[in-house]
Enzyme design. Sequence first.
Site, PDB file in Angstrom:
ATOM      1  N   CYS A 286      45.722  36.131  41.923  1.00  0.00           N
ATOM      2  CA  CYS A 286      44.846  35.390  41.009  1.00  0.00           C
ATOM      3  C   CYS A 286      43.899  34.460  41.775  1.00  0.00           C
ATOM      4  CB  CYS A 286      45.695  34.642  39.981  1.00  0.00           C
ATOM      5  SG  CYS A 286      44.769  34.031  38.557  1.00  0.00           S
ATOM      6  N   HIS A 370      48.677  39.541  37.502  1.00  0.00           N
ATOM      7  CA  HIS A 370      49.956  38.864  37.728  1.00  0.00           C
ATOM      8  C   HIS A 370      51.082  39.897  37.796  1.00  0.00           C
ATOM      9  CE1 HIS A 370      49.026  34.500  37.297  1.00  0.00           C
ATOM     10  NE2 HIS A 370      47.913  35.018  36.804  1.00  0.00           N
ATOM     11  N   GLU A 372      54.077  39.555  38.682  1.00  0.00           N
ATOM     12  CA  GLU A 372      55.401  39.027  38.322  1.00  0.00           C
ATOM     13  C   GLU A 372      55.684  39.163  36.836  1.00  0.00           C
ATOM     14  OE1 GLU A 372      52.860  35.875  36.831  1.00  0.00           O
ATOM     15  OE2 GLU A 372      52.799  37.142  38.613  1.00  0.00           O
TER      16      GLU A 372
END
EC number: 6.3.5.5
Length: 407
Positions: A286, A370, A372
Amino acid sequence: MTETTPKTAPWTVQKRTAVLVLADGTVIEGKGLGATGAVEAEVVFNTALTGYEEILTDPSYAGQIVTFTFPHIGNVGANAEDIEDLTPANRHGAVGAIFKADITAPSNFRAAEDLDSWLKHRGIIALAGIDTRALTALIRERGAQNAVIAHDPNGNFDLDALKARAANWCGLENLDLAKDVTIGQSLVWKELPWTLQDGYGEQDAPQYHVVALDFGVKRNILRLLTGLGAKVTVLPATATAEDVLAHNPDGVFLSNGPGDPAATGEYAVPTIGKLVETGIPLFGICLGHQMLALALGGRTEKMHQGHHGANHPVKDYTTGKVEIVSMNHGFAVDSDSLPENVEETHVSLFDGTNCGLRVVGKPVFSVQHHPEASPGPQDSHYLFRRFINLIRERKGQAPLPESEQAA
């Protein structure tokens, strides 16, 4: 026998207790929830169906008001385990929220409180009962909007003053918000990914040492790193390359975060540039991805409406596969600005914007989305293994299979 006529309660019009005032003077009225007060921010929309607590506590949303396009909200309540910011007492994340419907009573075994109470504790001002589809269409057509969101239980608003505040707010461009959300001092992160049996465990036998620069890092990113055997030392956003190298890391992680990458890059880009030259494996997500691009000689630009949601298709050129990923960014890397020694590795299939890069001949790569997050399948968890494999390669160890899940 006396006959009685059934009575129907008359329609009632609820008094407005919250307003959203856009910079162009548009006023949207509704029911106030959460904290009271007024705050300037940028209005964006998020298309995720679930994960509202993780969304609202993501530090990348600092300076923003999130419009939830899914109409229902609050059904799983809230708890202390699902927050994403490192320092809950500082309440980093979104400053406002907008819902179509009123908050639903929670029904989940992990719920500790209802969403309205949680919003109050977090200091998040919320507005409900509006046409979120119309607001989303407005943002799609005109771009992310500067605005003021205000909540007063008595419904007393000075609209002229709120319009002036919205019109005069500077917006997110040129704002360094990472300095507001980063940790004050270094810490060692040991918490492992959550499991139904054990909750959050603790890393007690690390195999690698990763230093994470905190520009607004999410907890689950750190958990996935520890879950792969890393001890993670988290340093403030202002840490220098010398500060990082003093910890003798096996790898360096550049975190997500809010604001304009060019503004935060005033102090972070020189640090990143020096770290790239060390040969230590480096992975960015990001904001970290955007500032890595700047350090490599690229450019970033403000997006029209940004990408915020959990249903974004991204193609990984290194594997040829398409992943469904979670995104939250309002700035993007200009692919055409990347130098010849930098390859574009990922691209958004929505609009063709850059979503990843790697440096040819160096153990350095980053992604815009992202990995995760898990919007259904854990499509992008392999990226954490890719990072760990760069560390293992430098240590002379065999690589882990990327296809296995990281958590």
